[in-house]
Design a protein around this motif. Structure first.
Motif, mmCIF file in Angstrom:
data_model
loop_
_atom_site.group_PDB
_atom_site.id
_atom_site.type_symbol
_atom_site.label_atom_id
_atom_site.label_comp_id
_atom_site.label_asym_id
_atom_site.label_seq_id
_atom_site.Cartn_x
_atom_site.Cartn_y
_atom_site.Cartn_z
ATOM 1 N N UNK A 84 0.871 -1.169 0.000
ATOM 2 C CA UNK A 84 0.000 0.000 0.000
ATOM 3 C C UNK A 84 0.910 1.222 0.000
ATOM 4 N N UNK A 85 0.838 2.042 -1.047
ATOM 5 C CA UNK A 85 1.814 3.111 -1.236
ATOM 6 C C UNK A 85 1.315 4.500 -0.884
ATOM 7 N N UNK A 86 0.045 4.768 -1.088
ATOM 8 C CA UNK A 86 -0.501 6.080 -0.745
ATOM 9 C C UNK A 86 -1.992 5.955 -0.545
ATOM 10 N N UNK A 87 -2.554 6.929 0.117
ATOM 11 C CA UNK A 87 -3.989 6.946 0.412
ATOM 12 C C UNK A 87 -4.780 7.187 -0.873
ATOM 13 N N UNK A 88 -5.782 6.343 -1.144
ATOM 14 C CA UNK A 88 -6.634 6.573 -2.318
ATOM 15 C C UNK A 88 -7.393 7.893 -2.195
ATOM 16 N N UNK A 89 -7.673 8.509 -3.319
ATOM 17 C CA UNK A 89 -8.435 9.758 -3.331
ATOM 18 C C UNK A 89 -9.865 9.499 -2.865
ATOM 19 N N UNK A 90 -10.353 10.362 -2.003
ATOM 20 C CA UNK A 90 -11.710 10.220 -1.480
ATOM 21 C C UNK A 90 -12.732 10.439 -2.591
ATOM 22 N N UNK A 91 -13.788 9.643 -2.562
ATOM 23 C CA UNK A 91 -14.895 9.835 -3.484
ATOM 24 C C UNK A 91 -14.653 9.387 -4.914
ATOM 25 N N UNK A 92 -13.587 8.642 -5.155
ATOM 26 C CA UNK A 92 -13.291 8.162 -6.514
ATOM 27 C C UNK A 92 -13.242 6.649 -6.543
ATOM 28 N N UNK A 93 -13.646 6.086 -7.686
ATOM 29 C CA UNK A 93 -13.499 4.648 -7.876
ATOM 30 C C UNK A 93 -12.017 4.299 -7.922
ATOM 31 N N UNK A 94 -11.721 3.029 -7.650
ATOM 32 C CA UNK A 94 -10.358 2.530 -7.805
ATOM 33 C C UNK A 94 -10.287 1.691 -9.071
ATOM 34 N N UNK A 95 -9.173 1.794 -9.773
ATOM 35 C CA UNK A 95 -8.932 1.026 -10.987
ATOM 36 C C UNK A 95 -7.751 0.098 -10.770
ATOM 37 N N UNK A 96 -7.901 -1.134 -11.216
ATOM 38 C CA UNK A 96 -6.827 -2.119 -11.139
ATOM 39 C C UNK A 96 -6.383 -2.460 -12.547
ATOM 40 N N UNK A 97 -5.089 -2.325 -12.803
ATOM 41 C CA UNK A 97 -4.487 -2.709 -14.083
ATOM 42 C C UNK A 97 -3.759 -4.028 -13.841
ATOM 43 N N UNK A 98 -4.343 -5.129 -14.327
ATOM 44 C CA UNK A 98 -3.782 -6.459 -14.083
ATOM 45 C C UNK A 98 -3.161 -7.013 -15.352
ATOM 46 N N UNK A 99 -1.991 -7.647 -15.181
ATOM 47 C CA UNK A 99 -1.368 -8.305 -16.331
ATOM 48 C C UNK A 99 -0.786 -9.646 -15.891
ATOM 49 N N UNK A 100 -0.946 -10.611 -16.762
ATOM 50 C CA UNK A 100 -0.415 -11.946 -16.519
ATOM 51 C C UNK A 100 1.028 -11.962 -16.998
ATOM 52 N N UNK A 101 1.940 -12.316 -16.105
ATOM 53 C CA UNK A 101 3.362 -12.350 -16.447
ATOM 54 C C UNK A 101 3.794 -13.726 -16.933
ATOM 55 N N UNK A 102 3.199 -14.774 -16.352
ATOM 56 C CA UNK A 102 3.507 -16.150 -16.763
ATOM 57 C C UNK A 102 2.237 -16.969 -16.605
ATOM 58 N N UNK A 103 1.911 -17.692 -17.651
ATOM 59 C CA UNK A 103 0.742 -18.573 -17.620
ATOM 60 C C UNK A 103 1.204 -19.980 -17.971
ATOM 61 N N UNK A 104 1.209 -20.832 -16.956
ATOM 62 C CA UNK A 104 1.572 -22.232 -17.166
ATOM 63 C C UNK A 104 0.336 -23.111 -17.097
ATOM 64 N N UNK A 105 0.556 -24.432 -17.124
ATOM 65 C CA UNK A 105 -0.590 -25.353 -17.040
ATOM 66 C C UNK A 105 -1.169 -25.404 -15.633
ATOM 67 N N UNK A 106 -0.321 -25.238 -14.611
ATOM 68 C CA UNK A 106 -0.777 -25.373 -13.225
ATOM 69 C C UNK A 106 -0.753 -24.066 -12.442
ATOM 70 N N UNK A 107 0.105 -23.122 -12.837
ATOM 71 C CA UNK A 107 0.238 -21.858 -12.104
ATOM 72 C C UNK A 107 0.239 -20.673 -13.056
ATOM 73 N N UNK A 108 -0.285 -19.561 -12.556
ATOM 74 C CA UNK A 108 -0.219 -18.287 -13.271
ATOM 75 C C UNK A 108 0.316 -17.245 -12.298
ATOM 76 N N UNK A 109 1.171 -16.373 -12.807
ATOM 77 C CA UNK A 109 1.768 -15.316 -12.000
ATOM 78 C C UNK A 109 1.487 -13.984 -12.676
#
Length: 137
Positions: A84-109
């Motif tokens: 957790x790096x800083x306090x989110x802005x009050x009254x605003x939605x949060x956005x998550x930017x997700x990316x898959x770095x490795x996708x295997x048969x059993x694990x994803x990172x």
């Protein structure tokens, strides 16, 4: 799975939380997931709680993986580290930017950056690993 298919999956399999989220983008680069911040997501002082931010990061990575492998409801988180790096802005939605770095048969990172809507500075960063169940044939 595209954004519409991911949202339909959430409504069908995770109806208890589906209304909290909106898939803004789903493509080869990853997923952008929105937490529609409501009173229930806040902690004293009016900021978004850590558990709400963790949930956003976790669901975003889950959907990023499903966008690549299809609707595998039993893929599960096996590890998560969040800064957790800083306090989110009050009254605003949060956005998550997700990316898959490795996708295997059993694990994803992958990794997820969280932002207050309209702000270029991240509020949190998460690294997640998911276990993917074996395909049934």
């Amino acid at each position: 799975m595209d954004a519409g298919a991911l949202e339909a999956f959430l409504r069908r399999d995770f109806g208890q939380v589906a209304e909290d989220f909106a898939v803004d983008r789903a493509d080869a680069a990853g997923v952008t997931l929105r937490l529609k911040v409501a009173e229930r997501h806040l902690r004293p002082g009016g900021t978004v709680s850590g558990p709400a931010m963790f949930g956003l990061a976790d669901v975003a990575m889950y959907l990023a993986i499903l966008s690549r492998i299809g609707p595998v409801a039993l893929a599960v988180t096996t590890n998560c580290a969040i800064d957790f790096m800083r306090k989110p802005s009050a009254g605003r939605d949060l956005l998550a930017e997700a990316r898959v770095l490795k996708l295997g048969r059993a694990l994803a990172v992958g990794d997820v950056m969280l932002f207050s809507e309209g702000s270029p500075e991240p509020v949190a960063r998460a690294s997640l690993t998911y276990s993917i169940p074996p395909a049934r044939g």
